[in-house]
Enzyme design. Structure first.
Site, PDB file in Angstrom:
ATOM      1  N   ARG A 247       0.664  -1.404   0.250  1.00 12.57           N
ATOM      2  CA  ARG A 247       0.439   0.244   0.285  1.00 12.57           C
ATOM      3  C   ARG A 247       0.998   1.516  -0.019  1.00 12.57           C
ATOM      4  NH1 ARG A 247      -4.726   1.232  -1.457  1.00 12.57           N
ATOM      5  NH2 ARG A 247      -5.672   2.936   0.116  1.00 12.57           N
ATOM      6  N   GLU A 298      -2.595  12.939   5.107  1.00 19.33           N
ATOM      7  CA  GLU A 298      -1.847  11.745   4.158  1.00 19.33           C
ATOM      8  C   GLU A 298      -2.962  11.161   4.150  1.00 19.33           C
ATOM      9  OE1 GLU A 298       0.688   9.665   7.881  1.00 19.33           O
ATOM     10  OE2 GLU A 298      -0.273   8.486   7.294  1.00 19.33           O
ATOM     11  N   TYR A 346       6.430  -5.585   8.267  1.00 23.06           N
ATOM     12  CA  TYR A 346       6.786  -3.266   8.767  1.00 23.06           C
ATOM     13  C   TYR A 346       7.523  -4.506  10.018  1.00 23.06           C
ATOM     14  CZ  TYR A 346       5.161   0.340  10.684  1.00 23.06           C
ATOM     15  OH  TYR A 346       5.222   1.188  11.345  1.00 23.06           O
ATOM     16  N   ASP A 348       8.456  -1.462  13.591  1.00 25.29           N
ATOM     17  CA  ASP A 348       8.835  -0.229  13.941  1.00 25.29           C
ATOM     18  C   ASP A 348      10.232   0.095  13.431  1.00 25.29           C
ATOM     19  OD1 ASP A 348       6.475   1.214  14.165  1.00 25.29           O
ATOM     20  OD2 ASP A 348       5.924  -0.166  16.090  1.00 25.29           O
TER      21      ASP A 348
HETATM   22  P1  FAD Z   1      13.934   2.542   4.681  1.00 23.32           P
HETATM   23  O1  FAD Z   1      13.533   3.413   5.993  1.00 23.32           O
HETATM   24  O2  FAD Z   1      13.229   1.925   3.978  1.00 23.32           O
HETATM   25  O3  FAD Z   1      15.367   2.318   4.644  1.00 23.32           O
HETATM   26  C1  FAD Z   1      15.947   2.145   2.935  1.00 23.32           C
HETATM   27  C2  FAD Z   1      16.146   2.757   1.823  1.00 23.32           C
HETATM   28  O4  FAD Z   1      17.271   2.333   1.262  1.00 23.32           O
HETATM   29  C3  FAD Z   1      15.887   3.862   1.453  1.00 23.32           C
HETATM   30  O5  FAD Z   1      16.440   5.106   1.592  1.00 23.32           O
HETATM   31  C4  FAD Z   1      15.900   3.814  -0.180  1.00 23.32           C
HETATM   32  O6  FAD Z   1      15.835   4.770  -1.104  1.00 23.32           O
HETATM   33  C5  FAD Z   1      17.143   2.665   0.166  1.00 23.32           C
HETATM   34  N1  FAD Z   1      17.124   1.948  -1.087  1.00 23.32           N
HETATM   35  C6  FAD Z   1      15.732   0.670  -1.340  1.00 23.32           C
HETATM   36  N2  FAD Z   1      16.160   0.404  -2.797  1.00 23.32           N
HETATM   37  C7  FAD Z   1      17.728   0.937  -3.066  1.00 23.32           C
HETATM   38  C8  FAD Z   1      18.519   0.295  -3.945  1.00 23.32           C
HETATM   39  N3  FAD Z   1      17.450  -0.324  -5.085  1.00 23.32           N
HETATM   40  N4  FAD Z   1      19.559   1.660  -4.126  1.00 23.32           N
HETATM   41  C9  FAD Z   1      19.505   2.272  -3.493  1.00 23.32           C
HETATM   42  N5  FAD Z   1      19.377   1.959  -2.504  1.00 23.32           N
HETATM   43  C10 FAD Z   1      18.201   1.542  -2.232  1.00 23.32           C
HETATM   44  N6  FAD Z   1       7.997   3.556  13.477  1.00 23.32           N
HETATM   45  C11 FAD Z   1       8.343   3.960  14.615  1.00 23.32           C
HETATM   46  O7  FAD Z   1       9.029   3.051  15.182  1.00 23.32           O
HETATM   47  N7  FAD Z   1       7.742   4.674  14.919  1.00 23.32           N
HETATM   48  C12 FAD Z   1       6.358   6.057  13.794  1.00 23.32           C
HETATM   49  O8  FAD Z   1       6.011   5.980  14.306  1.00 23.32           O
HETATM   50  C13 FAD Z   1       6.482   4.974  12.820  1.00 23.32           C
HETATM   51  N8  FAD Z   1       5.711   5.414  11.522  1.00 23.32           N
HETATM   52  C14 FAD Z   1       5.672   5.510  10.508  1.00 23.32           C
HETATM   53  C15 FAD Z   1       5.309   5.947   9.548  1.00 23.32           C
HETATM   54  C16 FAD Z   1       4.917   5.676   8.542  1.00 23.32           C
HETATM   55  C17 FAD Z   1       3.844   6.085   6.704  1.00 23.32           C
HETATM   56  C18 FAD Z   1       5.758   4.290   7.731  1.00 23.32           C
HETATM   57  C19 FAD Z   1       6.015   3.621   6.170  1.00 23.32           C
HETATM   58  C20 FAD Z   1       6.676   3.635   9.218  1.00 23.32           C
HETATM   59  C21 FAD Z   1       6.766   4.464  10.576  1.00 23.32           C
HETATM   60  N9  FAD Z   1       7.398   3.150  10.366  1.00 23.32           N
HETATM   61  C22 FAD Z   1       7.409   3.985  12.162  1.00 23.32           C
HETATM   62  C23 FAD Z   1       8.382   2.530  10.513  1.00 23.32           C
HETATM   63  C24 FAD Z   1       9.872   2.473   9.603  1.00 23.32           C
HETATM   64  O9  FAD Z   1       9.336   4.028   9.077  1.00 23.32           O
HETATM   65  C25 FAD Z   1      10.777   1.765  10.120  1.00 23.32           C
HETATM   66  O10 FAD Z   1      11.478   1.173  10.926  1.00 23.32           O
HETATM   67  C26 FAD Z   1      12.172   2.027   8.589  1.00 23.32           C
HETATM   68  O11 FAD Z   1      11.977   3.272   8.079  1.00 23.32           O
HETATM   69  C27 FAD Z   1      12.262   0.828   8.164  1.00 23.32           C
HETATM   70  O12 FAD Z   1      13.920   1.145   7.778  1.00 23.32           O
HETATM   71  P2  FAD Z   1      14.960   0.404   7.119  1.00 23.32           P
HETATM   72  O13 FAD Z   1      16.057   1.066   6.768  1.00 23.32           O
HETATM   73  O14 FAD Z   1      14.395  -0.943   7.065  1.00 23.32           O
HETATM   74  O15 FAD Z   1      13.946   1.090   5.295  1.00 23.32           O
END
Ligand code: FAD
Length: 364
Positions: A247, A298, A346, A348
């Site tokens: 989504r 949002e 998902y 956090d």
């Molecule tokens: P991401 O933050 O998605 O980072 C992955 C990175 O990889 C991105 O920067 C992307 O650009 C990069 N990437 C992907 N593919 C490539 C590629 N091919 N080449 C180069 N770079 C690439 N958590 C909480 O604890 N509290 C909250 O209140 C909360 N609110 C949220 C609200 C929303 C709307 C959402 C969607 C999530 C929320 N979260 C919250 C969860 C939080 O966003 C995640 O836990 C966190 O961002 C996960 O980190 P990540 O590094 O796994 O992923």
């Protein structure tokens, strides 16, 4: 000869934690991200003295001492506690549902009165077949209509009758006046924003922004002995087992020349007739007293490959597809997968850091 010990694809919280810890251990690390900034979805953008949560409201909360101590090395956290409100047909309700909400609805003033009233409105159902039936059996029609029906329909673009009940695993109704959204021991917003916190994590580490791994895959792969991939796992394997579904969300942010728009950081709009699900007023995350404010509407959005994948759709079909990719991932040599996109989960923020700590134990 590889120039780096590790190439980390993704400068979100997962990639940053891995990069920081590996660098501390003495490894030479390169971090790349396709976006023009670090921080992934936690990124905050400073505008006119206010940190805008660009990819949705992010509140840090955890009960994990190790994670809490870890993030506190890179930021001081303020005393923000998430107490969202619900706006439905021009009325504001306390949320998550607590004794104040039930007082607002039914004028009940004690836990005993509230429990009695709840027992009279529940629609008993020993075998609920969908989300609607399950919620009606827990809280009755009025609470379902005001707090759940419209919001869930907007969020998933489906009638709750068509959704499985596990989407809302538990429906917390507190018969106390506690309106703290989270039950965790620690909560807050990093002072200075998440971007500043993640910048500190990546201090001294080589970072290349605007760099998509897939645009230069062969060359980038050849530069490091090992890789940690935090992007979409289906894309990594060229979608050989179909695409995973998500989504998406759309954010509309505007500056207003008034000191306060809604008096709270987060207000949920639960009426199906209102197209957005939340309005975020960013200054309230930081207790600012500016004479201007920024608000973000949002909107839930259908996902296409051109949009940002926000929420995995963890139904049976997608779980099966993901498991096939996971099997492929386990066979990859010197490539490790982690984070919300690579694990199709998902997470956090605290779960993300914990998952990174767990992967670190397995890295060579
Ligand atoms: P991401 O933050 O998605 O980072 C992955 C990175 O990889 C991105 O920067 C992307 O650009 C990069 N990437 C992907 N593919 C490539 C590629 N091919 N080449 C180069 N770079 C690439 N958590 C909480 O604890 N509290 C909250 O209140 C909360 N609110 C949220 C609200 C929303 C709307 C959402 C969607 C999530 C929320 N979260 C919250 C969860 C939080 O966003 C995640 O836990 C966190 O961002 C996960 O980190 P990540 O590094 O796994 O992923």
């Amino acid at each position: 000869m590889a120039k780096y010990d590790y190439l980390i694809i993704g400068a979100g919280l997962f990639g940053a934690t891995i990069a920081q810890q590996l660098t501390k251990k003495g490894f030479k690390v390169l971090v790349i991200d396709q976006r023009p900034h670090l921080g992934g979805n936690c990124y905050t953008e400073a505008k006119d003295g206010i940190n805008i949560h660009k990819y949705g409201a992010h509140i840090f909360h955890t009960s994990n001492d190790q994670v809490w101590q870890y993030v506190n090395q890179f930021a001081r956290f303020n005393h923000y506690v998430n107490r969202p409100k619900v706006h439905y047909q021009n009325k504001i309700y306390s949320f998550p549902i607590n004794l104040m909400t039930l007082y607002q609805l039914w004028n009940v003033t004690t836990p005993e009165q509230a429990q009695k009233k709840l027992d009279t409105v529940k629609i008993p159902n020993p075998n609920p077949q969908n989300l609607e039936e399950w919620i009606l059996s827990q809280v009755g029609r009025e609470i379902y209509e005001i707090f759940i029906k419209g919001y869930t329909t907007k969020q998933w673009d489906r009638d709750p009758k068509e959704l499985p009940s596990f989407i809302i695993k538990r429906l917390p109704i507190r018969l106390t006046f506690d309106d703290n959204y989270f039950n965790d021991c620690y909560q807050g917003i990093p002072i200075g924003g998440y971007t500043s916190m993640i910048q500190k994590m990546l201090e001294g580490i080589e970072l290349k922004l605007n760099t998509d791994f897939f645009s230069d895959r062969k060359n980038l792969t050849s530069q490091a002995k090992h890789m940690v991939f935090t992007g979409k796992i289906d894309k990594y394997f060229n979608y050989c087992h179909q695409e995973l579904e998500y989504r998406s969300l759309r954010f509309e942010t505007e500056k207003l020349s008034i000191p306060d728009f809604q008096g709270n950081a987060v207000i949920n709009y639960t009426d199906a007739a209102v197209p957005y699900t939340r309005i975020i007023e960013h200054k309230h995350f930081e207790f600012l007293t500016t004479d201007h404010t920024y608000v973000t509407h949002e909107y839930p959005d259908t996902w296409t490959t051109k949009k940002i994948p926000y929420y995995p759709v963890n139904n049976d079909a997608n779980t099966q597809i993901y498991q096939k990719y996971q099997t492929l991932a386990q066979k990859e040599k010197n490539v490790f997968f982690g984070g919300r996109l690579a694990e199709y989960k998902y997470y956090d923020m605290d779960d993300t850091i914990e998952a990174a700590f767990n992967l670190l134990k397995r890295l060579p």
